[in-house]
Design an enzyme around this catalytic site. Structure first.
Site, PDB file in Angstrom:
ATOM      1  N   THR A 149       0.830  -1.200   0.000  1.00 51.76           N
ATOM      2  CA  THR A 149       0.000   0.000   0.000  1.00 51.76           C
ATOM      3  C   THR A 149       0.868   1.256   0.000  1.00 51.76           C
ATOM      4  O   THR A 149       0.451   2.320   0.431  1.00 51.76           O
ATOM      5  CB  THR A 149      -0.934   0.032   1.230  1.00 51.76           C
ATOM      6  N   ASN A 160       6.042   0.724  10.207  1.00 49.59           N
ATOM      7  CA  ASN A 160       5.132   0.339   9.124  1.00 49.59           C
ATOM      8  C   ASN A 160       5.412   1.282   7.967  1.00 49.59           C
ATOM      9  O   ASN A 160       5.028   2.453   7.996  1.00 49.59           O
ATOM     10  CB  ASN A 160       3.675   0.468   9.589  1.00 49.59           C
ATOM     11  N   THR A 161       6.130   0.785   6.940  1.00 50.18           N
ATOM     12  CA  THR A 161       6.543   1.654   5.845  1.00 50.18           C
ATOM     13  C   THR A 161       5.386   2.087   4.966  1.00 50.18           C
ATOM     14  O   THR A 161       5.493   3.094   4.262  1.00 50.18           O
ATOM     15  CB  THR A 161       7.615   0.970   4.976  1.00 50.18           C
ATOM     16  N   CYS A 162       4.285   1.339   4.971  1.00 47.57           N
ATOM     17  CA  CYS A 162       3.130   1.741   4.157  1.00 47.57           C
ATOM     18  C   CYS A 162       2.449   2.975   4.742  1.00 47.57           C
ATOM     19  O   CYS A 162       1.971   3.835   4.009  1.00 47.57           O
ATOM     20  CB  CYS A 162       2.132   0.590   4.044  1.00 47.57           C
ATOM     21  N   SER A 163       2.420   3.064   6.067  1.00 45.40           N
ATOM     22  CA  SER A 163       1.823   4.241   6.709  1.00 45.40           C
ATOM     23  C   SER A 163       2.882   5.246   7.159  1.00 45.40           C
ATOM     24  O   SER A 163       2.546   6.270   7.767  1.00 45.40           O
ATOM     25  CB  SER A 163       0.986   3.813   7.913  1.00 45.40           C
TER      26      SER A 163
END
Length: 318
Positions: free
Chosen positions: A18, A284-287
């Site tokens: 994401t 959390n690299t997506c957020s």
């Protein structure tokens, strides 16, 4: 673009892309691209050079497309490039290269002789000595004043970095402009910022300012511990700029999947949260979320941050 990583056996790793996996893939792509033989120059000051095999295989056009896709998709810009080729690609006349950007020692030595000439007679002698080199670059001239040595050096450097490689630069420009600069650079609000951010690496101060903090209500004990941890975090980032086991880029990669600031900006905005149930950092690299452990001393905090970041180099292989 959706990215999935596999292990050495070809088994897909868990995780739905994401944003974080895509940014990490594009970071790996840019990190690999900088080592291709189409580039030369010192660290962070690369420029394009002519390579016959790469030209036959149209690698310059492909490199331009890679950079364009990275910029448009929220990945890093070509942070390894010198400002001169970036501005040339954007159609802005500017040239700030120095003799330190020349990697060929004989050429660098010749330019230094010209630059250090103490009289017109010495300047004429050195110009004649290296006449073949300057004639090839189109900057051989009769010297009338000592001040002309700066013009000779500047003209040669521009030829060495830009003009003699113009055919491959223009081929790369086609790849970049076709997908990226034609969309982003004409926008008056973002044009200058985009050019400046294309080759921008992140500093400790910038990284600290990028993250917004999710704090508890003021007045309770947890809020005090969170404030103490934020002080540890700021101290840790400054340590990362020195000779440390973990660099600022490593910390940024751990939290976002990026090692440099993306020209298109970070989305979503990075945040810092706090952990009660782990002595090690999580992310959390997506957020774009960094989770810091609440610990009682800076030395323990630093040790656990180093271990956590070094043990979690990402989903992909660098």
């Amino acid at each position: 673009m959706l990215v999935r990583f596999t292990d050495d056996a070809g088994v897909f790793e868990d995780g739905i892309d994401t944003g974080g996996l895509r940014r990490e893939f594009l970071t790996i792509l840019m990190n690999h691209l900088k080592d291709r033989p189409i580039f030369d120059g010192s660290t962070g000051q690369h420029y394009l050079v002519y390579n016959a095999n790469a030209l036959r295989e149209d690698e310059y056009f492909l490199a331009g497309k890679m950079i364009a896709v990275s910029v448009v998709r929220g990945g890093p810009g070509p942070y390894f490039l010198s400002e001169d080729p970036v501005l040339y690609l954007a159609g802005q006349p500017s040239f700030k290269a120095t003799m330190n950007d020349v990697t060929e020692e004989e050429i660098k030595k010749a330019l230094r002789e010209i630059d250090h000439a103490a009289s017109v007679e010495a300047l004429r002698e050195f110009t004649l000595k290296h006449s073949t080199m300057f004639q090839t670059a189109g900057c051989l001239r009769y010297v009338a004043t000592l001040e002309e040595k700066r013009t000779i050096v500047s003209d040669y450097l521009r030829w060495y970095i830009i003009d003699c490689n113009s055919c491959v630069i223009d081929r790369r420009r086609a790849g970049v402009l076709g997908l990226c600069f034609s969309v982003i650079l004409p926008l008056p609000v973002t044009r200058n910022d985009t050019i400046e951010k294309v080759s921008t690496t992140v500093t400790a101060l910038e990284l600290e300012g990028l993250f917004k903090t999710d704090l508890s209500l003021s007045g309770n004990n947890r809020r005090l511990r969170e404030g103490q941890t934020l002080g540890y975090w700021a101290h840790y980032l400054l340590d990362c700029e020195g000779q440390a086991a973990v660099g600022v880029e490593d910390a940024f990669l751990f939290a976002t999947g990026l090692t440099s600031l993306p020209p298109s900006g970070l989305e979503p905005l990075p945040r810092i949260q706090f952990l009660d149930d782990s002595p090690f950092p999580m992310a959390n690299t997506c957020s774009n979320t960094m989770k810091l452990p609440l610990l009682d001393s800076y030395n323990v905090f630093k040790s656990h941050m180093d271990f956590g970041i070094q043990s979690s180099t990402g989903s992909g292989c660098f």
